[in-house]
Structures are given as C-alpha cells and as structure tokens.
Scaffold this motif. Structure first.
Motif, PDB file in Angstrom:
ATOM      1  N   ALA A   3    -101.843  63.661  16.027  1.00 18.66           N
ATOM      2  CA  ALA A   3    -102.537  63.369  14.770  1.00 18.66           C
ATOM      3  C   ALA A   3    -103.288  62.048  14.794  1.00 18.66           C
ATOM      4  CB  ALA A   3    -101.527  63.366  13.617  1.00 18.66           C
ATOM      5  N   ASP A   4    -102.756  61.048  15.512  1.00 15.65           N
ATOM      6  CA  ASP A   4    -103.427  59.751  15.532  1.00 15.65           C
ATOM      7  C   ASP A   4    -104.852  59.873  16.057  1.00 15.65           C
ATOM      8  OD1 ASP A   4    -101.126  58.666  14.559  1.00 15.65           O
ATOM      9  OD2 ASP A   4    -100.515  57.696  16.433  1.00 15.65           O
ATOM     10  N   GLN A   5    -105.056  60.750  17.032  1.00 12.06           N
ATOM     11  CA  GLN A   5    -106.401  60.926  17.583  1.00 12.06           C
ATOM     12  C   GLN A   5    -107.335  61.567  16.549  1.00 12.06           C
ATOM     13  OE1 GLN A   5    -106.876  62.473  21.589  1.00 12.06           O
ATOM     14  NE2 GLN A   5    -104.719  62.073  22.046  1.00 12.06           N
ATOM     15  N   VAL A   6    -106.821  62.551  15.823  1.00 12.17           N
ATOM     16  CA  VAL A   6    -107.642  63.211  14.808  1.00 12.17           C
ATOM     17  C   VAL A   6    -107.977  62.238  13.685  1.00 12.17           C
ATOM     18  CG1 VAL A   6    -107.735  65.080  13.115  1.00 12.17           C
ATOM     19  CG2 VAL A   6    -106.688  65.483  15.353  1.00 12.17           C
ATOM     20  N   VAL A   7    -106.989  61.487  13.235  1.00 12.40           N
ATOM     21  CA  VAL A   7    -107.205  60.533  12.148  1.00 12.40           C
ATOM     22  C   VAL A   7    -108.246  59.494  12.542  1.00 12.40           C
ATOM     23  CG1 VAL A   7    -106.115  58.677  10.831  1.00 12.40           C
ATOM     24  CG2 VAL A   7    -104.933  60.868  11.115  1.00 12.40           C
ATOM     25  N   ALA A   8    -108.125  58.942  13.741  1.00 12.41           N
ATOM     26  CA  ALA A   8    -109.082  57.933  14.188  1.00 12.41           C
ATOM     27  C   ALA A   8    -110.480  58.514  14.315  1.00 12.41           C
ATOM     28  CB  ALA A   8    -108.623  57.335  15.519  1.00 12.41           C
ATOM     29  N   HIS A   9    -110.571  59.759  14.754  1.00  8.45           N
ATOM     30  CA  HIS A   9    -111.879  60.381  14.953  1.00  8.45           C
ATOM     31  C   HIS A   9    -112.558  60.694  13.621  1.00  8.45           C
ATOM     32  CE1 HIS A   9    -114.886  62.597  17.268  1.00  8.45           C
ATOM     33  NE2 HIS A   9    -114.869  63.485  16.301  1.00  8.45           N
ATOM     34  N   VAL A  10    -111.807  61.170  12.660  1.00  9.70           N
ATOM     35  CA  VAL A  10    -112.384  61.536  11.363  1.00  9.70           C
ATOM     36  C   VAL A  10    -112.768  60.294  10.569  1.00  9.70           C
ATOM     37  CG1 VAL A  10    -111.920  62.628   9.135  1.00  9.70           C
ATOM     38  CG2 VAL A  10    -111.211  63.755  11.247  1.00  9.70           C
ATOM     39  N   GLY A  11    -111.922  59.284  10.592  1.00 10.00           N
ATOM     40  CA  GLY A  11    -112.206  58.080   9.817  1.00 10.00           C
ATOM     41  C   GLY A  11    -112.361  58.397   8.340  1.00 10.00           C
ATOM     42  N   GLY A  12    -113.426  57.892   7.745  1.00 16.93           N
ATOM     43  CA  GLY A  12    -113.657  58.109   6.321  1.00 16.93           C
ATOM     44  C   GLY A  12    -114.549  59.284   6.007  1.00 16.93           C
ATOM     45  N   ARG A  13    -114.800  60.131   6.998  1.00 18.77           N
ATOM     46  CA  ARG A  13    -115.724  61.258   6.773  1.00 18.77           C
ATOM     47  C   ARG A  13    -115.115  62.372   5.936  1.00 18.77           C
ATOM     48  NH1 ARG A  13    -117.709  63.348  12.319  1.00 18.77           N
ATOM     49  NH2 ARG A  13    -115.601  62.747  12.980  1.00 18.77           N
ATOM     50  N   ALA A  14    -113.788  62.429   5.862  1.00 21.58           N
ATOM     51  CA  ALA A  14    -113.110  63.493   5.120  1.00 21.58           C
ATOM     52  C   ALA A  14    -111.761  62.982   4.647  1.00 21.58           C
ATOM     53  CB  ALA A  14    -112.926  64.736   5.997  1.00 21.58           C
ATOM     54  N   HIS A  15    -111.195  63.674   3.667  1.00 17.99           N
ATOM     55  CA  HIS A  15    -109.822  63.406   3.239  1.00 17.99           C
ATOM     56  C   HIS A  15    -108.885  63.890   4.339  1.00 17.99           C
ATOM     57  CE1 HIS A  15    -106.381  63.135   0.489  1.00 17.99           C
ATOM     58  NE2 HIS A  15    -106.004  64.302   1.001  1.00 17.99           N
ATOM     59  N   LEU A  16    -107.884  63.098   4.677  1.00 15.41           N
ATOM     60  CA  LEU A  16    -106.977  63.435   5.765  1.00 15.41           C
ATOM     61  C   LEU A  16    -105.590  63.791   5.237  1.00 15.41           C
ATOM     62  CD1 LEU A  16    -108.200  60.694   8.174  1.00 15.41           C
ATOM     63  CD2 LEU A  16    -107.944  63.090   8.853  1.00 15.41           C
ATOM     64  N   SER A  17    -105.050  64.874   5.763  1.00 13.11           N
ATOM     65  CA  SER A  17    -103.712  65.321   5.409  1.00 13.11           C
ATOM     66  C   SER A  17    -102.896  65.393   6.685  1.00 13.11           C
ATOM     67  CB  SER A  17    -103.771  66.702   4.740  1.00 13.11           C
ATOM     68  OG  SER A  17    -102.477  67.239   4.562  1.00 13.11           O
ATOM     69  N   VAL A  18    -102.008  64.438   6.892  1.00 17.04           N
ATOM     70  CA  VAL A  18    -101.197  64.386   8.105  1.00 17.04           C
ATOM     71  C   VAL A  18     -99.846  65.037   7.827  1.00 17.04           C
ATOM     72  CG1 VAL A  18    -100.125  62.911   9.837  1.00 17.04           C
ATOM     73  CG2 VAL A  18    -102.358  62.300   8.883  1.00 17.04           C
ATOM     74  N   GLU A  19     -99.554  66.083   8.571  1.00  9.92           N
ATOM     75  CA  GLU A  19     -98.323  66.838   8.376  1.00  9.92           C
ATOM     76  C   GLU A  19     -97.213  66.271   9.261  1.00  9.92           C
ATOM     77  OE1 GLU A  19     -99.497  70.822   9.272  1.00  9.92           O
ATOM     78  OE2 GLU A  19    -101.081  70.830   7.749  1.00  9.92           O
ATOM     79  N   PRO A  20     -96.083  65.891   8.670  1.00  9.64           N
ATOM     80  CA  PRO A  20     -94.986  65.351   9.473  1.00  9.64           C
ATOM     81  C   PRO A  20     -94.278  66.460  10.246  1.00  9.64           C
ATOM     82  CG  PRO A  20     -94.312  65.562   7.189  1.00  9.64           C
ATOM     83  CD  PRO A  20     -95.771  65.936   7.236  1.00  9.64           C
ATOM     84  N   GLY A  21     -93.702  66.104  11.377  1.00  8.86           N
ATOM     85  CA  GLY A  21     -92.957  67.103  12.144  1.00  8.86           C
ATOM     86  C   GLY A  21     -93.881  68.106  12.791  1.00  8.86           C
ATOM     87  N   ASP A  22     -93.518  69.395  12.713  1.00 12.94           N
ATOM     88  CA  ASP A  22     -94.319  70.453  13.318  1.00 12.94           C
ATOM     89  C   ASP A  22     -95.443  70.890  12.377  1.00 12.94           C
ATOM     90  OD1 ASP A  22     -92.685  70.535  15.586  1.00 12.94           O
ATOM     91  OD2 ASP A  22     -91.278  71.924  14.610  1.00 12.94           O
TER      92      ASP A  22
END
Length: 291
Positions: free
Chosen positions: A70-89
C-alpha cells in the motif's frame, strides 16, 4: 434519477488497486499490480486518465483503495484521489467499495479495476466508458463487457465477459456488508437474477493483465511497432518492444517489456518476456486476447 447524455453530475468513481496480483508473480513481488507499467504508463494512471476523460478527477470525485504494498500506491497517487488503505488482507471488490461508503455518501459509483487495459481506437480515454452512464435510470447495475468466446461459460454475464468497469446505484452500495466480499456475488449476480443488470458493449481491445501473457500482450498492443522511453539507453536492438525510462538495452530484445531501470546485458537475447531490474526475467505464454 436519470443520467442523460453520459453526464457525470453527482457520480463518483472508485479505482480498485488493493489486490496482490498473485498470477503476475514474481513481478508483483516488486510492484503492486496497479503500478505495473503498460506502454510505459502505470496501469493505475491509465485508469485515472480514463476517468478524467469523463470529468471525474480529484479526491472529491475519485477514490483509490490500497492494501498490498500500500505504501507504494499511496505515494504514487498522492493528492490526485481520495485514498482508502485497507488494514490486513485486501477486502475484495465488494469489501473495498463498502469500506468507502462514508466517502461515497449517497452517490452512484463508477467502479473500475486498476488492472484493466482498455484501448478504443475510435475514442480518447473516457468516452468509451461513458456509455455506462448514457441514459442510466439510476437504479440498474451496468457492466462494460465484450461477447464471450463461450457465451455459456462460467463468469459471463448475458454472454459477455466483464471488461473492468461497472456502474452501481447508491442503494446497493449502501447495503454492502462490511468485511471481505466480491461484487460478483454481492451485487452483479443478484441484480442479474432480478433482471436489473445490463451489459453495455465495449468494442475496443481489452486485457485484464492478470497473467504474464496478458500483461505482455497489453504492452505490445500499447507499443504498436515499439516504444522506447527517451530516457532509456539502447546500444543493442529492440523489435516491437517496450523499454522504460532509465533502462539499458545492450543485447537483443524482441516482443518484450523492459521495465524502467532494468538492464539487458551484451549477449542476452530476450523474446516474449518481461525483464525487471537486472536479475528477473519472466516468460509469457500465449495471451487470451479479446478485441
């Protein structure tokens, strides 16, 4: 509510990018599938560009979910979209949408798979999926699809193969159960049984990029006769291949993908493979092309 002329007023979008991409291993041990490049552009960026072509952009209108790497996706998206990080699986396609219920907040939602490669030669990104919204009554479920080789095969809808995007009314999103679940069982099949599901034809080229073969095929389709990033170094030969930024090709590359920063050494001959870094070569078998 009727959405006329493919308008997007009041509609939001969710790009599903949380999956592990197990069929694409070992490539996805290095990158989440959503960030694997096709035609030197990450799949996730292709999905976001397609939505932007409909006027859907920014964190108020578009959300991206993440879980695996997820860290890679979050860093790549930045502020371009709302981010929903799912814990665990990962929560699955239905669980990922349900987890965004507060953000969706009463709106219809256009849901897209980040790993879907769509290429419509008749239209720039966006208008091909606008057909999902054209004349929509706000109640039925709509799927983008292509005729299946076997219309009666499992996994088909009205004889069609799903091609990565669906449109869901709020009333069904509101009732999605929390936790893991998939849209096929939670929404699409019940809507089909209730005669409340419509498949909207897609006439372009589609690959789900889930296997090395289909991932390679999508890249070759995007490349045409070949695509070499200006920041790549090529002292060898490239034929009908995709070579990413910072890559170095000193050997021979034929109908292959060389990831950004990867190296092909003098004397190496690569054909129909994906090269990542300087130590990973993934062969590709026959793809399952649909056009």
């Amino acid at each position: 509510m009727t959405v006329a002329a493919a308008g997007t007023d009041g509609v939001c979008a969710v790009v599903l990018a949380a999956g592990e991409g197990t069929r694409l291993r070992p490539l996805t041990e290095r990158l989440p599938k959503a960030l694997c490049p096709v035609g030197n552009l990450p799949l996730l960026d292709r999905a976001l560009a397609r939505l932007a072509g409909l006027g859907l952009a920014g964190p108020d209108r578009v959300a991206v979910n993440a879980c695996y790497l997820a860290d890679q996706v979050v860093a790549h998206v930045g502020g371009r979209a709302h981010l929903s990080v799912e814990p665990g699986d990962p929560l699955g396609t239905a669980g990922g949408v349900a987890n965004l219920r507060d953000w969706i907040d009463g709106r219809p939602v256009l849901v897209g798979n980040a790993d879907a490669y769509l290429a419509d030669p008749a239209a720039p990104p966006g208008p091909d999926i606008a057909a999902l919204l054209d004349g929509w009554d706000g109640q039925e479920v709509r799927l983008l699809g292509q005729p299946a080789p076997d219309p009666a095969a499992p996994g088909t809808f009205d004889g069609h193969v799903f091609t990565g995007f669906s449109l869901l009314p709020w009333r069904l999103v509101r009732d999605l159960p929390a936790g893991f679940g998939d849209l096929v069982r939670a929404v699409w099949r019940p809507a089909e049984a209730a005669d409340a599901l419509t498949v909207v034809p897609y006439r372009g080229t589609f690959y789900d990029t889930g296997t090395p073969a289909d991932y390679l095929a999508a890249n070759l389709h995007a490349a045409g006769d070949g695509l070499v990033d200006p920041a790549a170094t090529v002292t060898g030969t490239c034929r009908e291949s995709v070579v990413g930024a910072g890559a170095a090709v000193h050997g021979e590359v034929d109908r292959s993908v060389v990831w950004p920063g990867a190296v092909v050494r003098v004397g190496e001959r690569l054909r129909e493979v994906i090269r990542a870094g300087d130590d990973l070569t993934v062969p590709a078998a026959r793809p399952t092309a649909r056009t």
